[in-house]
Design an enzyme around this catalytic site. Structure first.
Site, short mmCIF file in Angstrom:
data_model
loop_
_atom_site.label_atom_id
_atom_site.label_comp_id
_atom_site.label_asym_id
_atom_site.label_seq_id
_atom_site.Cartn_x
_atom_site.Cartn_y
_atom_site.Cartn_z
N CYS A 1 -4.09 -20.68 8.34
CA CYS A 1 -4.38 -21.81 9.21
C CYS A 1 -3.12 -22.57 9.56
O CYS A 1 -2.06 -22.37 8.97
CB CYS A 1 -5.33 -22.79 8.51
SG CYS A 1 -7.01 -22.21 8.33
N GLY B 1 8.80 -5.86 4.60
CA GLY B 1 9.69 -5.63 3.46
C GLY B 1 10.57 -6.82 3.14
O GLY B 1 11.53 -6.68 2.36
#
EC number: 6.3.5.4
Length: 639
Positions: A2, A366
């Site tokens: 959110c 990553g």
């Protein structure tokens, strides 16, 4: 996931901010396109914009109030072990109305208070209002994956996921010159400061309690990095590898928790390839995404991503852009920023996120591996300085040559010259000053020269020295160590650049980006590894390479280290440069009074000749100017 914002009024004057709460929520609409909600009770107002990922039904929308009506939460993030926590709470007799992790966080806080944070495995920033005690509690995750800004004066306490929400709520629009000076060097503003005076960022692992007009800050999590952990040092190297693989497998599995499709970014580098290798075992139809540049081969890594995707049989999408096509993302990306952020690779992440958002709502990345395992060029450079070998001595002795040869980021040889010159300059400095030089994109002198003469003293004074000292506190000039540099990078680079970048660019396109390397158990393990398991000889991220070598194409281990960069110099050619001229016009610079007019003229001439260092310095100014026009002057952009 959110965007959140809120107001806690201490006076009748402070209540005026409630009128702007809906507008502040609208500023955050890109962070949560699926639902919007407001909660106002007495002196407190809370707003939420929701991107539905777990418990996607309407019953999980926010703000969410418990059945007693006492506690209300607005929450940004994901708790990946929420199902196990839910079972524990149910066993204690607690009933649930939704399938969301939001309700789990709310109920866990009700039951355990601040201690609940230590049981949550994931990333988050949230606020919970206790109507009975009239207390507002806010917290941020361990490593700062989710943002939280706040501001307090005598009349109100304001908070939000982005600086734009607080500006809309009425914070003073006064530029912090010390923050600007640091930003010009680093391309971002390090927490807890922001680009505006008085507005702060809650530090990772910290919490706030607001009661009766007073704000109390507490540390709920202290990073193990830089501490005296010795558990893994006693493990044989082979067992270190086994443990690393097990922890990363668990972290990837948890971060695939979602009620919507999950994909992964695949740059062709080691870090994202390791994540994809583990995720593909769990989802044979894993969707992967990579980005390349058709007319800038030096920056194009899609061939390596293609090899990984083929070996792991992923459902691969390759986005290849010309410089002209990349330019089309420039203005939308700039418009998405409500605080200046000039890491140019954000443009690539923006373009890649937009492509991924057409197919998924969640992607794995990553990010974090370089900071944990020693993947940056400066880590190898630091290792060589500490080893004080013949090669390091030779590079330093030849600095007179490197300073005279052409250097840039645009080709292999020119980039090597640039690296040799920076190495030679850093090798002569103390550990703290060397780190700062290698962490910045322009020197203190270069950044200070860009500021107008009247602003230089304030920008570089006692406050600047204090902030810089805190950011390099991990380092010890008396006993330098590579792990201390990694500790500093985790606090400075990871928390203020890499994580900010993926949050901003992902949220700007309605997707959530998750990094398994930042699972707190992985971080603790990596922090306790000896430096020799990370960098040895000329090998960076040694343990990561050797643990996963058999699972990935051999070509990945023969290629040179390269960051996720964009051809920045090429962007300033042609129409783009013409469009940006008004932001750095002599008239605007003179009226604004922030920058030195002569220095900006000189910088523009250097950019026109194609210098990559000048392009980077110029980009930082342009991003700031675009932000200043939109958010400080509140004027429509000329672009």
């Amino acid at each position: 996931m959110c965007g959140i914002a809120g107001v806690f009024a201490f006076s009748e004057k402070g209540l005026e901010a409630h009128r702007q709460l809906a507008a502040a929520s609208a500023v955050l609409a890109h962070r949560g396109p699926d639902a919007a909600g407001l909660f106002v009770k007495g002196r407190v107002g809370l707003a939420s914009r929701r991107l539905a990922i777990i418990g996607t039904g309407k019953e999980s929308d926010q703000p969410m109030t418990d059945s007693t009506g006492r506690f209300t939460i607005v929450y940004n993030g994901e708790v990946f072990n929420y199902k196990a926590l839910r079972k524990d709470l149910q066993a204690a007799g607690i009933d649930f109305r939704t399938d969301s992790d939001t309700e789990v966080v709310l109920q866990l806080f009700k039951k355990e208070g601040t201690d609940c944070l230590k049981r949550m495995r994931g990333f988050f920033s949230f606020a919970i209002y206790d109507a009975a005690e009239e207390v507002l509690f806010l917290a941020r995750d361990r490593y700062g994956e989710k943002p939280l800004y706040y501001y307090k004066d005598a009349d109100r306490f304001l908070f939000g996921s982005e600086l734009g929400a607080l500006i809309t709520l009425g914070v003073p629009r006064e530029v912090d010159l010390t923050s600007l000076y640091q930003y010009l060097q680093l391309t971002y503003v390090p927490a807890p400061a922001s680009m505006l005076q008085g507005v702060k960022k809650l530090l990772p692992g910290h919490a706030l309690q607001v009661r009766a007009g007073r704000v109390q800050e507490q540390v709920w999590f202290r990073s193990p990095l830089g501490g005296d952990l010795t558990t893994q040092k006693s493990l044989p190297y082979a067992q270190q590898q086994v443990k690393l693989q097990r922890l990363l497998e668990q972290a990837v599995q948890q971060r695939m928790t979602a009620d919507v499709p999950v994909g992964a970014f695949l740059s062709g580098g080691l870090d994202s390839s390791v994540v994809v290798a583990l995720a593909a075992k769990l989802n044979p139809q894993l969707q992967t995404f990579s980005l390349g540049f058709t007319d800038s081969p030096y920056f194009d890594e899609t061939q390596y991503a293609r090899l990984v995707a083929k070996k792991l049989a992923t459902n691969h999408t390759e986005v290849r852009l010309s410089t002209q096509q990349l330019q089309e993302y420039l203005l939308p990306m700039l418009r998405s920023l409500s605080e200046p952020f000039a890491d140019s690779s954000a443009l690539a992440v923006y373009a890649l996120s937009q492509a991924a958002s057409q197919q998924v709502k969640v992607v794995l990345s990553g990010d974090g591996a370089d900071e944990l395992f020693g993947g940056y060029n400066k880590h190898l450079a630091e290792h060589r300085v500490l080893e004080a070998g013949l090669g390091a001595t030779a590079v330093t002795a030849l600095d007179f040559l490197w300073s005279r040869l052409p250097s840039s980021r645009n080709s292999f040889m020119a980039n090597k010259v640039r690296q040799f010159h920076r190495f030679a300059a850093g090798a002569r400095l103390s550990a703290q000053e060397r780190y700062w030089l290698w962490a910045t994109w322009q020197t203190e002198a270069e950044a200070l020269a860009l500021l107008s003469e009247r602003n230089r003293l304030e920008a570089s004074g006692r406050l600047y020295r204090a902030r810089k000292g805190r950011l390099t506190a991990c380092l010890d000039n008396a006993s330098p160590d590579l792990n201390k540099v990694l500790c500093a990078d985790t606090h400075l680079v990871l928390g203020n650049d890499m994580l900010v970048k993926i949050d901003l660019m992902g949220m700007a396109n309605g997707i959530e980006i998750r990094s398994p390397f930042l699972d707190h158990k992985v971080v603790k393990f990596a922090g306790a590894l000896p430096a020799a398991s990370k960098v040895a000889g000329t090998v960076q991220k040694k343990i990561l390479r050797e643990t996963f070598r058999q699972q990935l194409p051999e070509e990945l281990f023969k290629r040179p280290k390269k960051g996720f960069e964009v051809p920045l110099s090429a962007l300033w050619q042609g129409d783009t440069m013409a469009l940006l001229q008004e932001l750095v016009s002599d008239e605007f610079i003179a009226d604004q009074g922030i920058f030195d007019l002569h220095q900006l003229r000189q910088l523009k001439r250097q950019v026109a000749t194609g210098g990559s260092h000048a392009a980077t310095r110029f980009w930082a100014v342009v991003v700031f100017q675009f932000w200043y026009r939109k958010w400080i002057l509140n004027e429509p952009s000329p672009l």
